[in-house]
Design an enzyme around this catalytic site. Structure first.
Site, mmCIF file in Angstrom:
data_model
loop_
_atom_site.group_PDB
_atom_site.id
_atom_site.type_symbol
_atom_site.label_atom_id
_atom_site.label_comp_id
_atom_site.label_asym_id
_atom_site.label_seq_id
_atom_site.Cartn_x
_atom_site.Cartn_y
_atom_site.Cartn_z
ATOM 1 N N GLU A 218 0.045 -9.637 -0.602
ATOM 2 C CA GLU A 218 -1.286 -10.078 -1.029
ATOM 3 C C GLU A 218 -1.262 -10.287 -2.534
ATOM 4 O OE1 GLU A 218 -4.685 -8.027 1.267
ATOM 5 O OE2 GLU A 218 -3.053 -6.594 1.211
ATOM 6 N N ASP A 237 -2.625 1.572 5.429
ATOM 7 C CA ASP A 237 -3.510 0.410 5.524
ATOM 8 C C ASP A 237 -2.815 -0.796 6.170
ATOM 9 O OD1 ASP A 237 -6.072 -0.742 4.920
ATOM 10 O OD2 ASP A 237 -5.101 -1.943 3.369
ATOM 11 N N HIS A 242 -0.463 -3.444 11.071
ATOM 12 C CA HIS A 242 -0.037 -4.848 11.107
ATOM 13 C C HIS A 242 1.491 -5.023 11.124
ATOM 14 C CE1 HIS A 242 -4.190 -5.435 10.368
ATOM 15 N NE2 HIS A 242 -4.148 -5.184 9.086
#
Ligand SMILES: NC(=O)c1ccc[n+]([C@@H]2O[C@H](COP(=O)([O-])OP(=O)(O)OC[C@H]3O[C@@H](n4cnc5c(N)ncnc54)[C@H](OP(=O)(O)O)[C@@H]3O)[C@@H](O)[C@H]2O)c1
Length: 485
Positions: A218, A237, A242
């Protein structure tokens, strides 16, 4: 190529937390887009639920606002917007108290034949109380579905407690745990590429695959949500959910059928086959200030924070298929670009008649989730022209945007996932044991970091993370791909 739209059955989707950010940015716009292509039949209702006292007209006004911001202008035809808003309703409900439940029950009883789904777009502390109230108020029927999203626990113990709480009131077949990465077109195409073609599966093992890289980078930092993020960190997170889901889909054995439990059984087996992580298999980082934008520590407001905004991992899957092939995972904030991809790097040919082959990077299948979803196969060909037998590497491009054509739309992950909830198809949702197995793998290394008392390594905002992450792959003779959009 135009995709076929198969309408779902009429439904009532109750969004708890309908006035919040997730509902505004993702859930309502996704529902609008599905309605605009006539996938949601008339008689379906979207019922907002939150504590704010509002009547139906006021909530409709609120539901209209995000459409302009998050839906493509060409879809926003006045008659479609009207149709959408006609399907929108609202009930003020306090998830933690008694107010509103009877009104919600009455509202749902107006259409007993509709599929009933409850999307819990609220803080996870409210998941248990809402599930309990839905059950005790007789609102949840045996066929109802409940949808929850990360964070699904903070560690193994809390994930187990959450699963147990949900299962008190809903069967596993009614619980839809969203990981929106699984709703991406490319991720499902990874399964299609592997299991609908004879080409790749024979090569999909440690004899032919040198290593696999999974990157979720990101470019933004944690400013604005520093307080939440600092309690979590990149491992909790991003990796636990993911990245591990992507790892599972890449590494799993072919399921015997394309059925929710057959697929999820194979995914759990991958997690259970992962070797425990050693500290030397991980690199943690924290971004430091670059220019006027602040550092991680400034963004979370704690100069002593040891939470990682970057993590790189070398994982080993101890089974016949993958023994000896490292799987590298990395994710972080404030990196050089926003990029999510899986790269399967194949071994060099065992014997080469062209001396330059060794200088090439080798075949690779690159599955890109964002930006520009698509799949690329890197192959070596002869450099065109009369200059002798020189080789170059070129991408065989399967970018979906061009395949679908100028009018082809790639549905948002949430669109597909919400429609799957209504259809009752759990294939792209995480089962409770998957979530727990993933925590079982990540918990010990999080504990080991804490016990070691070490600080994450600093890295420059806008870089590819700490230099040590390159040592992780470099020590095996491998190189991370560039993080570039
Ligand atoms: N935002 C995202 O992109 C995103 C992405 C992935 C996961 N999530 C997760 O999704 C959940 C929601 O996130 P969010 O960003 O939308 O949060 P948010 O903007 O803070 O919204 C929270 C919503 O919950 C409602 N609410 C709070 N207490 C309530 C209660 N006692 N009874 C009924 N409703 C209540 C609020 O409305 P009232 O104040 O009117 O009650 C509001 O509609 C969180 O668990 C978050 O971690 C969010």
């Amino acid at each position: 190529m135009v995709s076929t739209v198969i309408p779902v059955d009429p439904f009532d989707l109750v969004i708890f937390g309908a006035t919040g950010d997730l509902s505004r940015r993702k859930i309502l716009p996704s529902l609008f887009r599905r309605m605009a292509v006539h996938q949601t039949p008339s008689g379906s209702r979207i019922i907002g639920a939150a504590r704010s006292k509002m009547n139906r007209a006021e909530f409709r006004k609120l539901a209209r606002e995000p459409l302009a911001e998050f839906v493509e202008a060409k879809l926003l035809k006045p008659e479609l917007v009207e149709e959408f808003l006609n399907a929108v309703d609202y009930v003020a409900v306090d998830a933690a108290g008694d107010g509103g439940w009877a009104a919600l029950a009455r509202k749902l009883d107006e259409k007993p034949g509709n599929v009933r789904a409850f999307y819990l777009s609220v803080a996870p502390e409210l998941f248990g109380p809402i599930a309990g109230r839905l059950s005790s108020a007789g609102i949840a029927t045996p066929a109802s579905r409940i949808v929850v999203e990360k964070p699904l626990g903070h560690d193994l113990a809390s994930a187990r407690a959450l699963n147990a709480e949900l299962r008190k009131h809903f069967g596993e077949a009614q619980i839809y745990r969203i990981d929106h990465y699984l709703g991406k077109e490319t991720v499902q195409n990874l399964m299609a590429i592997r299991f609908a073609n004879a080409l790749f599966e024979p090569l999909w093992n440690s004899h032919y695959v040198e290593h696999v890289q999974i990157t979720v980078a990101e470019s933004i930092g944690v400013a604005g949500r520093g307080a939440y993020y600092d309690k979590s960190g990149a491992m909790r997170d991003m990796v636990q959910n993911h990245l591990m889901q992507l790892l599972c889909l890449t590494a799993m054995e072919p399921p015997s059928k394309f059925d929710p439990d057959a697929v999820r059984d194979e995914k759990v087996k991958v997690i259970r086959a992962l070797d425990p992580l050693k500290l030397s298999d991980t690199v943690r980082g924290q971004y430091r200030a670059n220019g006027k934008d602040g550092s991680y520590l400034e963004h979370v407001g704690d100069p002593a924070s040891r939470t990682e905004s970057f993590v790189a991992i070398r994982a080993h899957i101890a089974n016949w298929r993958w023994s000896g092939t490292p799987f590298y995972l990395r994710t972080g904030k404030k990196l050089s670009a926003r990029l999510s991809e899986i790269c399967v790097v194949f071994k060099h040919p065992p014997h080469t008649i062209f001396p330059q082959v060794d200088a090439l990077r080798g075949n690779a299948l690159i599955i890109r989730l964002q930006p520009n979803e698509g799949i690329t196969l890197r192959v070596a060909i002869k450099d065109p022209g009369p200059g002798g037998m020189r080789l170059v590497e070129v991408p065989l491009d399967m970018t979906f945007a061009s395949t679908l054509g100028p009018d082809g739309e790639m549905p948002e992950a949430y669109e597909r996932l919400i429609m799957d909830v209504i259809r009752g198809n759990q294939t792209l949702f995480m089962r409770g044991d998957e979530v727990e197995a993933a925590w079982e793998w990540t918990d010990p290394i999080i504990r080991a970091w804490t016990e070691a008392g070490s600080r994450p390594l600093p890295y420059d905002a806008g870089s590819a993370g700490p230099i040590d992450s390159y040592k992780l792959t470099g020590s095996d003779g491998h190189l991370w791909r560039e993080i570039a959009a």
